[in-house]
Structures are given as C-alpha cells and as structure tokens.
Design an enzyme around this catalytic site. Structure first.
Site, PDB file in Angstrom:
ATOM      1  N   LYS A  13       0.512  -1.332   0.377  1.00  0.00           N
ATOM      2  CA  LYS A  13       0.163   0.228   0.386  1.00  0.00           C
ATOM      3  C   LYS A  13      -0.057   1.160   0.256  1.00  0.00           C
ATOM      4  O   LYS A  13       0.453   1.986  -1.196  1.00  0.00           O
ATOM      5  CB  LYS A  13      -0.948   0.087   1.432  1.00  0.00           C
ATOM      6  N   ARG A  88      -9.491   1.640   9.674  1.00  0.00           N
ATOM      7  CA  ARG A  88      -9.472  -0.095   9.026  1.00  0.00           C
ATOM      8  C   ARG A  88     -10.436  -0.806  10.162  1.00  0.00           C
ATOM      9  O   ARG A  88     -10.953  -1.629  10.227  1.00  0.00           O
ATOM     10  CB  ARG A  88      -8.128  -0.143   9.692  1.00  0.00           C
ATOM     11  N   ARG A 127      11.462  -8.172   4.496  1.00  0.00           N
ATOM     12  CA  ARG A 127      11.460  -6.413   4.957  1.00  0.00           C
ATOM     13  C   ARG A 127      11.817  -6.191   6.416  1.00  0.00           C
ATOM     14  O   ARG A 127      13.002  -5.177   6.788  1.00  0.00           O
ATOM     15  CB  ARG A 127       9.607  -5.777   4.423  1.00  0.00           C
ATOM     16  N   ARG A 133      12.120  -2.840  10.822  1.00  0.00           N
ATOM     17  CA  ARG A 133      10.224  -2.570  11.864  1.00  0.00           C
ATOM     18  C   ARG A 133       9.935  -4.194  13.206  1.00  0.00           C
ATOM     19  O   ARG A 133       9.946  -5.342  12.583  1.00  0.00           O
ATOM     20  CB  ARG A 133       8.910  -3.049  11.021  1.00  0.00           C
ATOM     21  N   ARG A 144      -1.490  -9.333  12.575  1.00  0.00           N
ATOM     22  CA  ARG A 144      -1.639  -8.350  11.723  1.00  0.00           C
ATOM     23  C   ARG A 144      -2.635  -9.013  10.699  1.00  0.00           C
ATOM     24  O   ARG A 144      -3.971  -8.196  10.350  1.00  0.00           O
ATOM     25  CB  ARG A 144      -0.263  -7.895  11.130  1.00  0.00           C
TER      26      ARG A 144
HETATM   27  P1  ADP Z   1       0.123  -2.627   8.404  1.00  0.00           P
HETATM   28  O1  ADP Z   1      -0.332  -2.020   7.116  1.00  0.00           O
HETATM   29  O2  ADP Z   1       1.105  -3.507   7.464  1.00  0.00           O
HETATM   30  O3  ADP Z   1       0.341  -3.780   8.728  1.00  0.00           O
HETATM   31  P2  ADP Z   1       1.005   0.397   8.701  1.00  0.00           P
HETATM   32  O4  ADP Z   1       2.354   0.431   8.954  1.00  0.00           O
HETATM   33  O5  ADP Z   1      -0.197   0.379   7.655  1.00  0.00           O
HETATM   34  O6  ADP Z   1       1.746  -1.801   8.609  1.00  0.00           O
HETATM   35  O7  ADP Z   1       0.651   0.032  10.695  1.00  0.00           O
HETATM   36  C1  ADP Z   1       1.308  -0.904  11.649  1.00  0.00           C
HETATM   37  C2  ADP Z   1       0.798  -0.280  12.790  1.00  0.00           C
HETATM   38  O8  ADP Z   1       0.219   0.666  13.023  1.00  0.00           O
HETATM   39  C3  ADP Z   1      -0.834  -1.214  12.880  1.00  0.00           C
HETATM   40  O9  ADP Z   1      -0.240  -2.616  12.561  1.00  0.00           O
HETATM   41  C4  ADP Z   1      -1.327  -0.870  14.169  1.00  0.00           C
HETATM   42  O10 ADP Z   1      -0.813  -1.224  15.162  1.00  0.00           O
HETATM   43  C5  ADP Z   1      -1.341   0.965  13.408  1.00  0.00           C
HETATM   44  N1  ADP Z   1      -2.399   1.352  13.323  1.00  0.00           N
HETATM   45  C6  ADP Z   1      -1.640   1.944  11.631  1.00  0.00           C
HETATM   46  N2  ADP Z   1      -3.055   2.573  10.652  1.00  0.00           N
HETATM   47  C7  ADP Z   1      -4.153   1.984  11.702  1.00  0.00           C
HETATM   48  C8  ADP Z   1      -5.476   2.461  11.912  1.00  0.00           C
HETATM   49  N3  ADP Z   1      -6.898   3.436  10.676  1.00  0.00           N
HETATM   50  N4  ADP Z   1      -6.326   1.921  13.472  1.00  0.00           N
HETATM   51  C9  ADP Z   1      -5.543   1.731  14.295  1.00  0.00           C
HETATM   52  N5  ADP Z   1      -3.857   1.549  14.210  1.00  0.00           N
HETATM   53  C10 ADP Z   1      -3.210   1.380  12.937  1.00  0.00           C
END
Ligand code: ADP
Length: 191
Positions: A13, A88, A127, A133, A144
């Site tokens: 994404k 989300r 990654r 990370r 996740r």
């Molecule tokens: P990925 O989609 O690969 O899991 P992201 O970098 O988008 O990774 O998000 C990392 C973390 O940030 C998520 O696992 C969550 O803990 C938090 N996070 C990101 N966006 C949201 C959201 N919209 N609502 C709640 N938590 C979020």
C-alpha cells in the site's frame, strides 16, 4: 481527489500510495508512518501507540481518528488526500465519512490491492531485515493478518455497496502493480 488504499499488511500500500498521490498532487497519508515517526520521536502519542503496534493490535479508534482528523485539517490536504492504512474499522469509516462530509466533498475511490497471504509473510520477513520494523516478526505478522481479516476486510463490502471499490492485483513487480492501478483509475502516466 479523495482516495483510500486498502489491502492486507505487506500488500504494498505504502509504495503504491506514493505514486498515485504524486500523480494527483495530493499528500499520501499513512497512519502507520505517522505512528512510527511519533514512536521514534518519543511523543506521548508514540508511547501510547507503540504498545499496540508491537503486538500487532490496532491502536484505539479514538486515538487514530483524532490523529487523522488533525492531519486532514492541514493545508496541503485541502485539494484532497490519499489515505494509506485508514480506515481499518467500521468506527473509522463513520468518522471519516463525517470528516469528508464536513468539507463538502466525497470519496472518489477505494483501491484494494489483492495479494497471496503466504507470499506476503515472506515479503514482510524480508522487509524486517531491511527496515528493522519491530512488528515484522512472524507471530506479529500473523496477528496483523488475522486482525485485517476480522476488522478491515469487511469494509470492502461497505465501500462496494457505495460503488467505490477498484480491485487491483497486487502481486508481481512494483512497476507492474502501479501500471494496473493507473489503468484501473484511468490515469494517463506522465512520460
Ligand atoms: P501494515 O498495514 O503492514 O500492518 P502499517 O504501517 O500500515 O502496517 O501499520 C502499522 C501498525 O500501526 C498497525 O499494525 C497498527 O498497530 C497501527 N495502525 C496503523 N493504522 C491504523 C489504524 N487505522 N487504526 C488502528 N491502528 C493503526
């Protein structure tokens, strides 16, 4: 232009969001990136978010919603924005609806990147080695993915009912995926 980029963890994404946002001259807003920069700066928001992120859990809606609201209120987002990683949850969908309605605009499209879950675990583990990370360990990746299936995937149907879903195959080379997204959104690439 107001867009959402959706897809499971590791779908690419963030990578694709940048290309699309650049084309439209709008900011790509990644909630994951904003949380991570708060974590590295040690802000109160970062301290709170880190607990959830390291466990692969979602940061509570109130915290995330407020953060997105503030970001969308910034000047560079007046012409629009591309959201990566938000909404989300159903509560976040409702909150976003309110934010957009308030400005008198509407959502233009929700791009969904589809990927093969097994392949994704490999991508994410790779990654982890490159970016370090802390949430890219196998257990946390699985959590996740599980949470994505339970909480976020159902949003696709919500947006499908509104006629906003643009599904794109997210497997293969980065440039090929970008090409598919541009084609699906009727974008003429600049040469
Ligand atoms: P990925 O989609 O690969 O899991 P992201 O970098 O988008 O990774 O998000 C990392 C973390 O940030 C998520 O696992 C969550 O803990 C938090 N996070 C990101 N966006 C949201 C959201 N919209 N609502 C709640 N938590 C979020």
């Amino acid at each position: 232009m107001r867009l959402i980029m959706m897809g499971p963890p590791g779908a690419g994404k963030g990578t694709q969001a940048k290309f699309v946002a650049e084309h439209f001259g709008i900011p790509a807003i990644s909630t994951g990136d904003i949380f991570r920069s708060n974590v590295s700066e040690g802000t109160p928001l970062g301290v709170e978010a880190k607990r959830y992120m390291d466990a692969g859990e979602y940061v509570p809606d109130e915290v995330t919603n407020k953060m997105v609201r503030n970001r969308i209120d910034e000047d560079d987002a007046t012409p629009g924005f591309l959201l990566d990683g938000y909404p989300r949850t159903l509560a976040q969908v409702e909150e976003l609806d309110g934010m957009i309605k308030f400005t008198g605009h509407s959502l233009d499209a929700v791009v969904v990147l589809t990927v093969d879950p097994d392949e994704i675990v490999q991508r994410l583990l790779q990654r982890a080695q490159v970016e370090g990370r802390t949430d890219d360990t196998e257990d946390v990746i699985r959590r996740r993915q599980e949470l994505y299936g339970e909480e976020t995937e159902p949003l696709i149907e919500v947006y499908r009912d509104r006629g906003l879903i643009v599904e794109v195959d997210g497997m293969g080379e980065v440039a090929d995926v970008t090409g598919r997204i541009f084609e699906a959104l009727d974008i003429i690439p600049e040469s």
